[in-house]
Write a protein that holds these residues in place. Structure first.
Motif, PDB file in Angstrom:
ATOM      1  N   LEU A  53       0.836  -1.176   0.038  1.00 50.56           N
ATOM      2  CA  LEU A  53       0.112  -0.179   0.071  1.00 50.56           C
ATOM      3  C   LEU A  53       0.865   1.293  -0.150  1.00 50.56           C
ATOM      4  O   LEU A  53       0.620   2.183  -0.825  1.00 50.56           O
ATOM      5  N   LYS A  54       1.746   1.265   0.647  1.00 48.78           N
ATOM      6  CA  LYS A  54       2.678   2.437   0.915  1.00 48.78           C
ATOM      7  C   LYS A  54       3.520   2.714  -0.351  1.00 48.78           C
ATOM      8  O   LYS A  54       3.975   3.831  -0.521  1.00 48.78           O
ATOM      9  N   LYS A  55       3.654   1.723  -1.232  1.00 48.44           N
ATOM     10  CA  LYS A  55       4.430   1.856  -2.529  1.00 48.44           C
ATOM     11  C   LYS A  55       3.618   1.989  -3.518  1.00 48.44           C
ATOM     12  O   LYS A  55       4.157   2.142  -4.824  1.00 48.44           O
ATOM     13  N   ARG A  56       2.164   1.897  -3.401  1.00 48.06           N
ATOM     14  CA  ARG A  56       1.523   2.109  -4.529  1.00 48.06           C
ATOM     15  C   ARG A  56       1.592   3.453  -5.397  1.00 48.06           C
ATOM     16  O   ARG A  56       1.805   3.180  -6.645  1.00 48.06           O
ATOM     17  N   GLY A  57       1.643   4.359  -4.702  1.00 49.18           N
ATOM     18  CA  GLY A  57       1.558   5.873  -5.382  1.00 49.18           C
ATOM     19  C   GLY A  57       2.930   5.869  -6.054  1.00 49.18           C
ATOM     20  O   GLY A  57       3.052   6.570  -7.182  1.00 49.18           O
ATOM     21  N   TRP A  58       3.826   5.268  -5.235  1.00 48.09           N
ATOM     22  CA  TRP A  58       5.331   5.356  -5.905  1.00 48.09           C
ATOM     23  C   TRP A  58       5.458   4.463  -7.460  1.00 48.09           C
ATOM     24  O   TRP A  58       5.887   4.910  -8.139  1.00 48.09           O
ATOM     25  N   LEU A  59       5.038   3.375  -7.251  1.00 44.21           N
ATOM     26  CA  LEU A  59       5.012   2.402  -8.487  1.00 44.21           C
ATOM     27  C   LEU A  59       3.982   3.159  -9.594  1.00 44.21           C
ATOM     28  O   LEU A  59       4.572   3.109 -10.758  1.00 44.21           O
ATOM     29  N   VAL A  60       3.023   3.433  -9.337  1.00 51.62           N
ATOM     30  CA  VAL A  60       2.208   4.184 -10.371  1.00 51.62           C
ATOM     31  C   VAL A  60       2.756   5.209 -10.917  1.00 51.62           C
ATOM     32  O   VAL A  60       2.652   5.488 -12.080  1.00 51.62           O
ATOM     33  N   SER A  61       3.395   6.021 -10.222  1.00 49.38           N
ATOM     34  CA  SER A  61       4.022   7.193 -10.783  1.00 49.38           C
ATOM     35  C   SER A  61       5.271   6.919 -11.566  1.00 49.38           C
ATOM     36  O   SER A  61       5.479   7.626 -12.504  1.00 49.38           O
ATOM     37  N   TRP A  62       5.751   5.608 -11.230  1.00 46.62           N
ATOM     38  CA  TRP A  62       6.772   5.474 -11.814  1.00 46.62           C
ATOM     39  C   TRP A  62       6.542   4.656 -13.367  1.00 46.62           C
ATOM     40  O   TRP A  62       7.087   4.813 -14.443  1.00 46.62           O
ATOM     41  N   VAL A  63       5.342   3.948 -13.256  1.00 46.91           N
ATOM     42  CA  VAL A  63       4.745   3.444 -14.508  1.00 46.91           C
ATOM     43  C   VAL A  63       4.510   4.615 -15.464  1.00 46.91           C
ATOM     44  O   VAL A  63       4.926   4.559 -16.672  1.00 46.91           O
ATOM     45  N   PHE A  64       3.852   5.591 -14.862  1.00 51.09           N
ATOM     46  CA  PHE A  64       3.556   6.821 -15.872  1.00 51.09           C
ATOM     47  C   PHE A  64       4.690   7.460 -16.282  1.00 51.09           C
ATOM     48  O   PHE A  64       4.983   8.083 -17.358  1.00 51.09           O
ATOM     49  N   SER A  65       5.989   7.230 -15.374  1.00 47.44           N
ATOM     50  CA  SER A  65       6.991   8.019 -15.865  1.00 47.44           C
ATOM     51  C   SER A  65       7.687   7.320 -17.046  1.00 47.44           C
ATOM     52  O   SER A  65       8.588   7.786 -17.476  1.00 47.44           O
ATOM     53  N   GLY A  66       7.449   5.867 -17.197  1.00 49.36           N
ATOM     54  CA  GLY A  66       8.012   5.389 -18.337  1.00 49.36           C
ATOM     55  C   GLY A  66       7.618   5.905 -19.566  1.00 49.36           C
ATOM     56  O   GLY A  66       8.456   5.947 -20.516  1.00 49.36           O
ATOM     57  N   PHE A  67       6.412   6.669 -19.627  1.00 45.01           N
ATOM     58  CA  PHE A  67       6.175   7.419 -20.892  1.00 45.01           C
ATOM     59  C   PHE A  67       6.870   8.703 -20.778  1.00 45.01           C
ATOM     60  O   PHE A  67       7.384   9.013 -22.163  1.00 45.01           O
ATOM     61  N   SER A  68       7.261   9.182 -19.741  1.00 48.56           N
ATOM     62  CA  SER A  68       8.267  10.342 -19.845  1.00 48.56           C
ATOM     63  C   SER A  68       9.525  10.071 -20.084  1.00 48.56           C
ATOM     64  O   SER A  68      10.057  10.801 -20.866  1.00 48.56           O
TER      65      SER A  68
END
Length: 398
Positions: free
Chosen positions: A125-140
C-alpha cells in the motif's frame, strides 16, 4: 523486495516502449510528411486516429478480461503491439501506415491498463503511489530518451529504423515478462459485463473521468506540433532540435515524478492552482515567443505541468474501484488512459484545425480553452467529495 523491484522495472519498461511508439510521430512529422507526400496537418491526424482507437478499444478489451489471467493477457497484448510496430516498419503507403498505427493503438491502451493493475496487486500500500507514478514515468522516459533518439535515427538513417528499434526493445520486454512477472494474478470475477459497468454509474467516476480528457486536450493542441513550433516559431536549428526535445522530455519526466508526490501529499486538491498557471502559459504563449529564450522557458514549464494529474487521478480511480467495485479493477485502471487519449484525440485534432486555418503561432491559446474546463471539473469534484491528502482513500459516500 528485490523481485518486486525487478517486476516494477518490467512494468515501467512496458510503459516506456508504449510511450516510444505513441509519441514517435511527434518527433518525425516532417520526415513522414515528405515520405508520404502529405501535409504536416494530415500526418498530425495520425495522432488523432491513434488516440481515438486507443480510447475506443481499451474499454472493449478490458471488459472481456474478466477473471482471465492478467499474465497471459499481458503477453498477448504485447505480442499484438509488436506486430503493429513491425507493420509500421514496412508500411509503403499512408493507408498501411495508418492501419499499423491503429493496430498498435488497439493493444496499447489495454496493455497499460493491465500493467497498472499488476502494479496495484504487487505493490504494498505504501509503495502504490510510488509505483503508479513510475509506471507513468515510463512514458516520460520515452520522451526524454526514446523520442529524441528516434528523431535522431530518423534524421540520419530513416524513420523506419526508429520503429525497428521499438520492435527490438519490445521483444526483450516480452521475454522478461514471460520469465519474471507473476502468473497467478486475477481480478475479482464478475457475473456479467453489467456488473463491471456499474462503476460508470458512480457520480465520482462520471465527473473525474473527464479530468484526464480536458487535461491532455489542452496540452496536446500544443504538444502535437512541438517539433514545428520549435523549428518554425522559435527558429531552433536542426542540429539543436534533438536537444530541445530531450530537455522537454526531462521536464515531462519531472512532471510524472512530481505527480507521485502530489498524489501522496495533496491529491487532487492542488490541481486548480496548477491549471490556472497552465492556462496563463498557453493563453499568453504568442507573447512569450517574441523572445525565443523566454518562449523556450515557457515550453519547459508546460512540460512540467503536462502529467501532474496522472498519479492523483489514477490513485483516485483505483481507490474507488478497490472499495466499491473490485470486479472492475482493470477497467478502473484503464480510465485514465482511455479519457486521456480521448483528450489527445480532441487536442491534436483541434491543433490540426488551428494550424491549418490560423497558423502555428495561434494553437497554444486555443488549448487554453480546454484547460478552463479541466479547472472547472476539478473544483466541482472537490466540492463533491472529500479528497484525503494521504492517498484519496477517504471520501464521502454519494
Amino acid at each position: 523486495m528485490k523481485l518486486f523491484k525487478i517486476q516494477s522495472l518490467i512494468l515501467i519498461s512496458i510503459a516506456f516502449v508504449l510511450g516510444c511508439s505513441e509519441y514517435m510521430i511527434v518527433g518525425i512529422l516532417d520526415n513522414l510528411a515528405k515520405q508520404f507526400q502529405s501535409s504536416i496537418s494530415q500526418i498530425g491526424y495520425l495522432v488523432t486516429g491513434f488516440a481515438l482507437v486507443y480510447a475506443i478499444s481499451t474499454p472493449l478489451i478490458t471488459l472481456t478480461i474478466g477473471k482471465k489471467s492478467l499474465y497471459q493477457t499481458l503477453l498477448i497484448l504485447l505480442s499484438i503491439f509488436i506486430i503493429g510496430n513491425l507493420l509500421t516498419v514496412f508500411a509503403n503507403s499512408y493507408l498501411v501506415l495508418a492501419l499499423s498505427r491503429f493496430i498498435t493503438a488497439a493493444s496499447s491502451g489495454a496493455c497499460i491498463a493491465v500493467a497498472l493493475a499488476f502494479a496495484n496487486f504487487i505493490a504494498p500500500l505504501k509503495k502504490r503511489g510510488w509505483l503508479v507514478s513510475w509506471v507513468f514515468s515510463g512514458f516520460s522516459i520515452a520522451s526524454v530518451f526514446g523520442i529524441p533518439f528516434g528523431t535522431w535515427v530518423s534524421s540520419n538513417y530513416g524513420w523506419r529504423y526508429s520503429f525497428a528499434a521499438i520492435v527490438l526493445v519490445s521483444l526483450l520486454i516480452l521475454i522478461s515478462s514471460i520469465l519474471i512477472l507473476p502468473k497467478n494474478i486475477h481480478q475479482k470475477s464478475s457475473k456479467n459485463l453489467k456488473e463491471q459497468l456499474n462503476i460508470f454509474a458512480d457520480r465520482r467516476i462520471q465527473v473525474s473521468m473527464l479530468l484526464p480528457m480536458f487535461n491532455l486536450a489542452g496540452i496536446y493542441v500544443f504538444y502535437t506540433y512541438l517539433e514545428p513550433i520549435l523549428s518554425h516559431i522559435l527558429l531552433i536549428k536542426a542540429n539543436s532540435l534533438t536537444l530541445a526535445l530531450f530537455l522537454y522530455g526531462l521536464m515531462a519526466l519531472l512532471s510524472n515524478q512530481l505527480s507521485g508526490q502530489i498524489a501522496t501529499r495533496a491529491g487532487l486538491r492542488i490541481m486548480p492552482e496548477i491549471y490556472i498557471g497552465q492556462f496563463l502559459l498557453l493563453a499568453l504563449f504568442p507573447v512569450f515567443t517574441i523572445m525565443p529564450m523566454i518562449g523556450m522557458m515557457v515550453i519547459m514549464l508546460l512540460g512540467v505541468s503536462m502529467y501532474l494529474l496522472n498519479s492523483p487521478i489514477q490513485i483516485f480511480f483505483l481507490t474507488v474501484a478497490e472499495r466499491d467495485y473490485p470486479q472492475a479493477m482493470v477497467l478502473a485502471s484503464s480510465l485514465n488512459s482511455i479519457f486521456a487519449n480521448i483528450g489527445i484525440a480532441l487536442g491534436s485534432a483541434t491543433g490540426s484545425i488551428a494550424t491549418e486555418y490560423f497558423g502555428l503561432d495561434k494553437i497554444a491559446p486555443t488549448g487554453s480553452i480546454y484547460v478552463l474546463f479541466a479547472l472547472a471539473l476539478t473544483l466541482f469534484l472537490k466540492h463533491m467529495v472529500q479528497l484525503s491528502p494521504e492517498h484519496l482513500g477517504r471520501f464521502n459516500k454519494l
